[in-house]
Design an enzyme around this catalytic site. Structure first.
Site, short mmCIF file in Angstrom:
data_model
loop_
_atom_site.label_atom_id
_atom_site.label_comp_id
_atom_site.label_asym_id
_atom_site.label_seq_id
_atom_site.Cartn_x
_atom_site.Cartn_y
_atom_site.Cartn_z
N ASP A 50 -127.03 -32.92 -49.63
CA ASP A 50 -128.49 -33.00 -49.44
C ASP A 50 -129.18 -33.18 -50.80
O ASP A 50 -130.41 -33.32 -50.86
CB ASP A 50 -129.03 -31.81 -48.66
N SER A 51 -128.38 -33.22 -51.88
CA SER A 51 -128.93 -33.63 -53.18
C SER A 51 -129.48 -35.05 -53.07
O SER A 51 -130.21 -35.51 -53.96
CB SER A 51 -127.86 -33.55 -54.28
N ASP A 89 -123.41 -32.72 -45.40
CA ASP A 89 -124.25 -31.55 -45.68
C ASP A 89 -125.30 -31.39 -44.58
O ASP A 89 -125.96 -32.37 -44.20
CB ASP A 89 -124.96 -31.79 -47.02
N GLU A 188 -121.13 -22.53 -55.65
CA GLU A 188 -121.95 -23.25 -56.63
C GLU A 188 -122.49 -22.28 -57.69
O GLU A 188 -123.06 -21.23 -57.35
CB GLU A 188 -123.12 -23.97 -55.92
O1 KIV Z 1 -126.02 -31.42 -52.08
C1 KIV Z 1 -125.13 -31.39 -52.93
O2 KIV Z 1 -124.90 -32.35 -53.68
C2 KIV Z 1 -124.34 -30.17 -53.02
C3 KIV Z 1 -123.38 -30.04 -54.17
C4 KIV Z 1 -124.08 -29.98 -55.45
C5 KIV Z 1 -122.45 -28.92 -53.96
O3 KIV Z 1 -124.47 -29.33 -52.21
#
Ligand code: KIV
Length: 278
Positions: A50-51, A89, A188
């Protein structure tokens, strides 16, 4: 160099890596083209994180990204990387209202994307959701430590588990989620001692994101690693300056057009026939 992969990477392969001590590389991915390049490079674990909210959509947190958007980009990544172990995610709001709502959201994600696993930023009350999903045959990765979706209550993007009680709480939760049926734990931004304790405590693979060397696999945001974001967290290995490469290409394109070097004859379509000769 192209390195075609022999077969789909599975949960069994991930478990085997834990057993034999072979460390695995996981990267985030949000589109078809990057997924294809990752698969051709031999990356076996891909997280559609979700980044995407920040890296793709330009938000200053992960909170605004929608389930529909996450489903759409996960489908694109699956098309680009059909053999990777694909982790989707679950975004903020898609599993918070109730266990039933969480199960529904996860089922939508799994049915629509052909992902292998879903990742959920878990708080203690989510053990019931993880158990329901495990009972339904869904592979869940429980995300502990820094949970960016909970940034408001964590008081910022800070490393977690840095006091004895906080570290013990993370280990306790990792065990609780393993018991609930999670197939893997993601940690994390925790100190190496904490990930080592989690690795010792649980029997499932542990993925670290800024969590020290004991983890069985390591993940970073790809755009940070490629220097496509302005600042990367300190734990990210910056392995290429793609921003500089892209800016050089953009400048070169503008320059060629300004000098009327582009388009040249080699870029032109020829006429199929001359109507005047008819
Ligand atoms: O959303 C993401 O990229 C993440 C990672 C940084 C673990 O959850």
């Amino acid at each position: 160099m192209s390195n075609p992969l022999p077969s789909r990477f599975t949960l069994d392969d991930l478990r085997e890596a834990r057993r034999n001590g072979k460390k695995l590389a996981m990267l985030t991915c949000y589109d078809f083209t990057m997924a294809r390049l990752m698969e051709e490079s031999g990356i076996r674990l891909i997280l559609v994180g979700d980044s995407a909210a920040s890296v793709i959509l330009g938000h200053d947190s992960t909170i605004p990204v929608s389930l529909n958007f996450m489903i759409e980009i996960t489908k694109a990544v699956r098309r680009g990387a059909p053999r990777a172990f694909l982790i989707a995610d679950m975004p903020f709001g898609s599993y918070h209202a109730s266990t039933a709502a969480g199960v529904r959201s996860v089922c939508r994600m799994v049915k629509n994307t052909n992902c292998d696993c879903v990742k959920i930023e878990v708080a203690p009350r989510h053990t019931i959701l993880v158990r329901r999903l495990a009972d339904a045959g869904v592979a869940v990765m429980a995300h502990l430590g820094l949970r960016p979706q909970a940034v408001a209550v964590l008081g910022g993007y800070k490393a977690q588990g840095r006091t004895r009680p906080a570290a013990d709480a993370i280990v306790k939760q990792a065990l609780a989620f393993e018991r609930a049926g999670a197939v893997a734990i993601l940690l994390e931004a925790v100190p190496p001692d904490v990930s080592q304790q989690v690795v010792n405590a649980v029997g499932v693979p542990v993925v670290g994101c800024g969590a020290g060397p004991a983890c069985h696999a390591h993940v970073v945001v790809t755009h940070d690693m490629l220097k496509l974001t302005p600042r990367a967290p300190k734990f990210v290995p910056v392995l290429a300056d793609m921003a500089a490469g892209m800016k050089a290409a953009f400048a070169g394109y503008m320059d060629q057009i300004a000098r009327e070097q582009y388009p040249g004859p080699e870029h032109a379509y020829s006429m199929l026939h001359d109507p005047a000769k008819r």
